[in-house]
Write an enzyme that holds these catalytic residues in place. Structure first.
Site, PDB file in Angstrom:
ATOM      1  N   LYS A 105       8.109  47.420  13.789  1.00  0.00           N
ATOM      2  CA  LYS A 105       8.599  46.103  14.221  1.00  0.00           C
ATOM      3  C   LYS A 105       7.441  45.129  14.435  1.00  0.00           C
ATOM      4  O   LYS A 105       7.481  43.996  13.963  1.00  0.00           O
ATOM      5  CB  LYS A 105       9.405  46.221  15.527  1.00  0.00           C
ATOM      6  CG  LYS A 105      10.633  47.114  15.437  1.00  0.00           C
ATOM      7  CD  LYS A 105      11.458  47.076  16.711  1.00  0.00           C
ATOM      8  CE  LYS A 105      10.742  47.585  17.932  1.00  0.00           C
ATOM      9  NZ  LYS A 105      10.426  49.033  17.906  1.00  0.00           N
TER      10      LYS A 105
ATOM     11  N   ARG B 144      16.952  45.941  24.224  1.00  0.00           N
ATOM     12  CA  ARG B 144      16.882  47.396  24.115  1.00  0.00           C
ATOM     13  C   ARG B 144      18.083  48.068  24.781  1.00  0.00           C
ATOM     14  O   ARG B 144      18.172  49.294  24.749  1.00  0.00           O
ATOM     15  CB  ARG B 144      15.612  47.897  24.789  1.00  0.00           C
ATOM     16  CG  ARG B 144      14.446  48.138  23.825  1.00  0.00           C
ATOM     17  CD  ARG B 144      13.263  48.544  24.679  1.00  0.00           C
ATOM     18  NE  ARG B 144      12.299  49.365  24.035  1.00  0.00           N
ATOM     19  CZ  ARG B 144      11.150  48.905  23.525  1.00  0.00           C
ATOM     20  NH1 ARG B 144      10.880  47.629  23.517  1.00  0.00           N
ATOM     21  NH2 ARG B 144      10.282  49.736  23.014  1.00  0.00           N
TER      22      ARG B 144
ATOM     23  N   ARG C  36      -2.676  53.616  22.977  1.00  0.00           N
ATOM     24  CA  ARG C  36      -1.820  53.224  24.097  1.00  0.00           C
ATOM     25  C   ARG C  36      -1.483  54.455  24.927  1.00  0.00           C
ATOM     26  O   ARG C  36      -1.242  55.521  24.366  1.00  0.00           O
ATOM     27  CB  ARG C  36      -0.520  52.616  23.551  1.00  0.00           C
ATOM     28  CG  ARG C  36      -0.616  51.152  23.262  1.00  0.00           C
ATOM     29  CD  ARG C  36       0.579  50.634  22.514  1.00  0.00           C
ATOM     30  NE  ARG C  36       1.889  51.006  23.080  1.00  0.00           N
ATOM     31  CZ  ARG C  36       3.043  50.518  22.650  1.00  0.00           C
ATOM     32  NH1 ARG C  36       3.048  49.631  21.663  1.00  0.00           N
ATOM     33  NH2 ARG C  36       4.168  50.890  23.190  1.00  0.00           N
TER      34      ARG C  36
ATOM     35  N   ARG D 218      10.340  58.409  24.722  1.00  0.00           N
ATOM     36  CA  ARG D 218      10.696  57.062  24.251  1.00  0.00           C
ATOM     37  C   ARG D 218      11.741  57.127  23.142  1.00  0.00           C
ATOM     38  O   ARG D 218      12.638  56.285  23.057  1.00  0.00           O
ATOM     39  CB  ARG D 218       9.436  56.331  23.773  1.00  0.00           C
ATOM     40  CG  ARG D 218       8.502  55.955  24.924  1.00  0.00           C
ATOM     41  CD  ARG D 218       7.122  55.572  24.453  1.00  0.00           C
ATOM     42  NE  ARG D 218       7.118  54.380  23.633  1.00  0.00           N
ATOM     43  CZ  ARG D 218       6.165  54.109  22.728  1.00  0.00           C
ATOM     44  NH1 ARG D 218       5.167  54.944  22.527  1.00  0.00           N
ATOM     45  NH2 ARG D 218       6.233  53.004  22.028  1.00  0.00           N
TER      46      ARG D 218
HETATM   47  P1  AMP Z   1       6.982  48.498  22.953  1.00  0.00           P
HETATM   48  O1  AMP Z   1       5.602  47.967  22.839  1.00  0.00           O
HETATM   49  O2  AMP Z   1       8.028  47.563  22.448  1.00  0.00           O
HETATM   50  O3  AMP Z   1       7.120  49.903  22.384  1.00  0.00           O
HETATM   51  O4  AMP Z   1       7.271  48.636  24.536  1.00  0.00           O
HETATM   52  C1  AMP Z   1       6.470  49.458  25.359  1.00  0.00           C
HETATM   53  C2  AMP Z   1       7.215  49.775  26.637  1.00  0.00           C
HETATM   54  O5  AMP Z   1       7.482  48.561  27.360  1.00  0.00           O
HETATM   55  C3  AMP Z   1       8.571  50.438  26.478  1.00  0.00           C
HETATM   56  O6  AMP Z   1       8.486  51.841  26.304  1.00  0.00           O
HETATM   57  C4  AMP Z   1       9.262  50.052  27.783  1.00  0.00           C
HETATM   58  O7  AMP Z   1       8.780  50.828  28.865  1.00  0.00           O
HETATM   59  C5  AMP Z   1       8.765  48.637  27.994  1.00  0.00           C
HETATM   60  N1  AMP Z   1       9.663  47.644  27.327  1.00  0.00           N
HETATM   61  C6  AMP Z   1       9.368  46.829  26.282  1.00  0.00           C
HETATM   62  N2  AMP Z   1      10.430  46.085  25.945  1.00  0.00           N
HETATM   63  C7  AMP Z   1      11.429  46.438  26.800  1.00  0.00           C
HETATM   64  C8  AMP Z   1      12.777  46.040  26.938  1.00  0.00           C
HETATM   65  N3  AMP Z   1      13.340  45.132  26.131  1.00  0.00           N
HETATM   66  N4  AMP Z   1      13.507  46.633  27.931  1.00  0.00           N
HETATM   67  C9  AMP Z   1      12.970  47.533  28.760  1.00  0.00           C
HETATM   68  N5  AMP Z   1      11.703  47.980  28.667  1.00  0.00           N
HETATM   69  C10 AMP Z   1      10.929  47.436  27.694  1.00  0.00           C
END
Ligand code: AMP
Length: 215
Positions: free
Chosen positions: A13, A88, A160, A171
Protein backbone atom coordinates in the site's frame (compact mmCIF):
# COMPACT_ATOMS: atom_id res chain seq x y z
CA UNK A 1 -9.14 11.34 -6.95
CA UNK A 2 -10.33 10.16 -3.55
CA UNK A 3 -8.97 6.72 -3.02
CA UNK A 4 -8.52 4.08 -0.33
CA UNK A 5 -5.73 1.51 -0.64
CA UNK A 6 -6.91 -1.54 1.24
CA UNK A 7 -4.86 -4.64 1.94
CA UNK A 8 -2.98 -6.57 4.60
CA UNK A 9 0.31 -5.34 6.05
CA UNK A 10 3.00 -5.86 3.42
CA UNK A 11 0.62 -5.78 0.45
CA UNK A 12 2.46 -2.75 -0.94
CA UNK A 13 0.00 0.00 0.00
CA UNK A 14 2.69 2.49 1.02
CA UNK A 15 4.85 1.85 -2.05
CA UNK A 16 1.93 2.16 -4.43
CA UNK A 17 0.58 5.23 -2.64
CA UNK A 18 3.91 7.04 -3.07
CA UNK A 19 3.86 6.43 -6.83
CA UNK A 20 0.28 7.75 -7.00
CA UNK A 21 1.33 10.86 -5.07
CA UNK A 22 4.02 11.57 -7.68
CA UNK A 23 1.61 11.01 -10.54
CA UNK A 24 -1.45 12.88 -9.29
CA UNK A 25 0.02 15.42 -6.86
CA UNK A 26 -2.44 14.50 -4.12
CA UNK A 27 -1.35 13.57 -0.58
CA UNK A 28 -0.89 10.12 0.88
CA UNK A 29 -2.54 9.86 4.27
CA UNK A 30 -0.91 6.99 6.13
CA UNK A 31 -2.23 6.61 9.66
CA UNK A 32 0.72 4.29 10.39
CA UNK A 33 3.22 7.01 9.37
CA UNK A 34 1.35 9.66 11.38
CA UNK A 35 1.26 7.40 14.45
CA UNK A 36 4.96 6.49 14.12
CA UNK A 37 5.73 10.22 13.91
CA UNK A 38 3.76 10.82 17.11
CA UNK A 39 5.58 7.96 18.86
CA UNK A 40 8.95 9.38 17.79
CA UNK A 41 8.04 12.83 19.05
CA UNK A 42 6.65 11.41 22.29
CA UNK A 43 3.34 13.30 22.03
CA UNK A 44 0.50 12.17 24.35
CA UNK A 45 -1.15 10.46 21.36
CA UNK A 46 2.14 8.71 20.52
CA UNK A 47 2.59 7.50 24.08
CA UNK A 48 -0.95 6.09 24.04
CA UNK A 49 -0.54 4.45 20.61
CA UNK A 50 2.87 2.83 21.15
CA UNK A 51 1.69 -0.12 23.25
CA UNK A 52 -0.96 -1.10 20.71
CA UNK A 53 1.46 -0.80 17.82
CA UNK A 54 4.27 -2.76 19.46
CA UNK A 55 1.84 -5.56 20.24
CA UNK A 56 0.66 -5.71 16.61
CA UNK A 57 -2.83 -4.58 17.59
CA UNK A 58 -4.93 -1.67 16.42
CA UNK A 59 -4.89 1.77 17.97
CA UNK A 60 -8.41 2.64 19.24
CA UNK A 61 -10.83 3.83 16.56
CA UNK A 62 -11.46 7.24 18.15
CA UNK A 63 -7.75 8.09 17.98
CA UNK A 64 -7.26 7.26 14.30
CA UNK A 65 -10.64 8.67 13.29
CA UNK A 66 -9.62 11.96 14.94
CA UNK A 67 -6.31 11.98 13.04
CA UNK A 68 -7.97 11.40 9.67
CA UNK A 69 -10.82 13.83 10.30
CA UNK A 70 -8.32 16.60 11.00
CA UNK A 71 -6.04 15.65 8.11
CA UNK A 72 -8.83 15.56 5.50
CA UNK A 73 -9.72 19.17 6.25
CA UNK A 74 -6.31 20.45 5.20
CA UNK A 75 -6.09 22.44 2.01
CA UNK A 76 -3.87 19.90 0.20
CA UNK A 77 -6.74 17.39 0.22
CA UNK A 78 -8.95 19.69 -1.86
CA UNK A 79 -8.24 17.80 -5.09
CA UNK A 80 -8.14 14.35 -3.57
CA UNK A 81 -6.15 12.03 -1.32
CA UNK A 82 -4.92 8.48 -0.96
CA UNK A 83 -5.80 6.79 2.30
CA UNK A 84 -3.19 4.16 3.17
CA UNK A 85 -3.89 1.99 6.21
CA UNK A 86 -7.20 3.63 7.03
CA UNK A 87 -9.95 2.53 7.53
CA UNK A 88 -9.03 -0.73 9.28
CA UNK A 89 -12.36 -1.50 10.99
CA UNK A 90 -16.01 -1.15 10.03
CA UNK A 91 -16.58 1.64 12.63
CA UNK A 92 -13.64 3.54 11.06
CA UNK A 93 -15.20 3.12 7.62
CA UNK A 94 -18.54 4.40 8.93
CA UNK A 95 -16.79 7.39 10.55
CA UNK A 96 -14.97 8.12 7.29
CA UNK A 97 -18.24 8.14 5.40
CA UNK A 98 -19.68 10.58 7.89
CA UNK A 99 -16.63 12.88 7.75
CA UNK A 100 -16.59 12.91 3.97
CA UNK A 101 -20.33 13.63 3.98
CA UNK A 102 -19.72 16.65 6.22
CA UNK A 103 -17.04 17.85 3.81
CA UNK A 104 -19.34 17.31 0.82
CA UNK A 105 -17.04 14.64 -0.62
CA UNK A 106 -17.41 11.07 -1.82
CA UNK A 107 -14.94 8.24 -2.31
CA UNK A 108 -14.14 7.40 -5.92
CA UNK A 109 -12.58 3.94 -5.47
CA UNK A 110 -11.32 1.43 -2.96
CA UNK A 111 -8.45 -0.62 -4.34
CA UNK A 112 -7.92 -3.94 -2.60
CA UNK A 113 -4.37 -5.28 -3.02
CA UNK A 114 -4.46 -9.06 -2.89
CA UNK A 115 -1.34 -10.94 -1.77
CA UNK A 116 -0.72 -14.51 -0.47
CA UNK A 117 -0.24 -14.74 3.31
CA UNK A 118 3.20 -16.41 3.10
CA UNK A 119 4.49 -13.79 0.69
CA UNK A 120 3.44 -11.13 3.21
CA UNK A 121 5.64 -12.58 5.95
CA UNK A 122 8.67 -12.63 3.63
CA UNK A 123 7.97 -9.08 2.45
CA UNK A 124 7.56 -7.71 5.97
CA UNK A 125 10.52 -9.44 7.66
CA UNK A 126 12.86 -8.12 4.93
CA UNK A 127 11.54 -4.58 4.98
CA UNK A 128 13.96 -1.79 5.98
CA UNK A 129 13.45 1.97 6.17
CA UNK A 130 15.93 4.84 6.17
CA UNK A 131 15.95 6.42 9.61
CA UNK A 132 16.59 9.86 8.08
CA UNK A 133 14.63 10.18 4.80
CA UNK A 134 12.10 7.36 5.22
CA UNK A 135 12.91 5.64 1.93
CA UNK A 136 11.96 1.97 1.89
CA UNK A 137 14.16 -1.01 0.92
CA UNK A 138 13.91 -4.78 1.07
CA UNK A 139 16.87 -7.01 1.92
CA UNK A 140 15.95 -9.45 -0.89
CA UNK A 141 13.71 -7.66 -3.39
CA UNK A 142 15.15 -4.14 -3.30
CA UNK A 143 18.48 -4.23 -1.45
CA UNK A 144 20.51 -1.06 -0.85
CA UNK A 145 23.83 -0.76 -2.72
CA UNK A 146 25.71 -0.72 0.57
CA UNK A 147 24.50 -2.90 3.44
CA UNK A 148 22.30 -1.05 5.99
CA UNK A 149 22.89 2.32 4.29
CA UNK A 150 20.32 4.39 2.37
CA UNK A 151 21.15 4.80 -1.37
CA UNK A 152 19.49 8.22 -1.38
CA UNK A 153 20.93 9.95 1.70
CA UNK A 154 23.40 7.56 3.36
CA UNK A 155 21.18 7.29 6.46
CA UNK A 156 21.04 4.15 8.56
CA UNK A 157 18.46 1.54 7.51
CA UNK A 158 16.35 0.22 10.35
CA UNK A 159 13.68 -2.43 10.79
CA UNK A 160 10.33 -1.34 12.18
CA UNK A 161 9.72 -2.77 15.65
CA UNK A 162 6.48 -4.32 14.45
CA UNK A 163 8.15 -6.03 11.45
CA UNK A 164 9.53 -8.81 13.67
CA UNK A 165 8.04 -12.19 12.76
CA UNK A 166 5.97 -12.77 15.90
CA UNK A 167 4.34 -9.33 15.69
CA UNK A 168 3.76 -9.79 11.97
CA UNK A 169 1.69 -12.95 12.59
CA UNK A 170 -0.40 -10.97 15.07
CA UNK A 171 -0.88 -8.09 12.61
CA UNK A 172 -2.01 -10.50 9.90
CA UNK A 173 -4.49 -12.09 12.30
CA UNK A 174 -5.83 -8.64 13.19
CA UNK A 175 -6.20 -7.91 9.48
CA UNK A 176 -8.20 -11.11 8.93
CA UNK A 177 -10.44 -10.48 11.94
CA UNK A 178 -11.02 -6.74 11.81
CA UNK A 179 -10.02 -5.29 8.45
CA UNK A 180 -10.86 -7.92 5.84
CA UNK A 181 -14.66 -7.42 6.36
CA UNK A 182 -14.12 -4.05 4.65
CA UNK A 183 -13.65 -5.86 1.32
CA UNK A 184 -17.31 -6.93 1.40
CA UNK A 185 -18.33 -3.57 2.91
CA UNK A 186 -16.94 -1.64 -0.06
CA UNK A 187 -17.96 -4.27 -2.61
CA UNK A 188 -21.56 -3.80 -1.50
CA UNK A 189 -21.16 -0.05 -2.05
CA UNK A 190 -19.90 -0.69 -5.60
CA UNK A 191 -16.52 0.90 -4.86
CA UNK A 192 -14.22 -2.12 -4.64
CA UNK A 193 -11.55 -2.80 -7.26
CA UNK A 194 -9.43 -5.88 -6.66
CA UNK A 195 -5.83 -5.77 -7.89
CA UNK A 196 -3.29 -8.61 -7.90
CA UNK A 197 -0.62 -7.42 -5.49
CA UNK A 198 1.69 -10.36 -6.28
CA UNK A 199 2.78 -8.79 -9.57
CA UNK A 200 5.94 -6.69 -9.94
CA UNK A 201 5.72 -3.21 -8.39
CA UNK A 202 5.30 -1.36 -11.71
CA UNK A 203 2.74 -3.85 -12.98
CA UNK A 204 0.69 -3.37 -9.82
CA UNK A 205 0.79 0.39 -10.37
CA UNK A 206 -0.49 -0.05 -13.93
CA UNK A 207 -3.33 -2.27 -12.73
CA UNK A 208 -4.27 0.30 -10.08
CA UNK A 209 -4.30 3.08 -12.66
CA UNK A 210 -6.48 1.03 -14.99
CA UNK A 211 -8.81 0.14 -12.13
CA UNK A 212 -9.28 3.68 -10.83
CA UNK A 213 -9.73 5.13 -14.30
CA UNK A 214 -12.27 2.51 -15.37
CA UNK A 215 -15.85 3.79 -15.28
P1 AMP B 1 0.92 0.49 9.14
O1 AMP B 1 2.14 1.31 8.97
O2 AMP B 1 -0.23 0.96 8.32
O3 AMP B 1 1.18 -1.00 8.99
O4 AMP B 1 0.46 0.70 10.67
C1 AMP B 1 1.31 0.36 11.75
C2 AMP B 1 0.49 0.21 13.01
O5 AMP B 1 -0.15 1.46 13.33
C3 AMP B 1 -0.65 -0.79 12.96
O6 AMP B 1 -0.22 -2.12 13.21
C4 AMP B 1 -1.58 -0.27 14.05
O7 AMP B 1 -1.08 -0.58 15.34
C5 AMP B 1 -1.45 1.23 13.88
N1 AMP B 1 -2.45 1.75 12.89
C6 AMP B 1 -2.21 2.30 11.68
N2 AMP B 1 -3.36 2.63 11.07
C7 AMP B 1 -4.36 2.27 11.92
C8 AMP B 1 -5.77 2.33 11.85
N3 AMP B 1 -6.41 2.82 10.78
N4 AMP B 1 -6.47 1.85 12.92
C9 AMP B 1 -5.86 1.37 14.01
N5 AMP B 1 -4.53 1.26 14.13
C10 AMP B 1 -3.77 1.71 13.10
Amino acid sequence: MKLILLGPPGAGKGTQAKQLVDRFGIPQISTGDILRGAVKEGTPMGVKAKGFMDAGGLVPDEVVVGIVRERLQKQDCANGFILDGFPRTVPQADALKETLGELGKDLDSVVSLEVDAEALVERLTGRRTCKDCGRGFHVKFDPPRESKKCDACGGELIQRDDDKEETIRQRLQVYDDQTSPLVAYYREQGLLKAVDGMLAMDAVQEKILAAVQAP
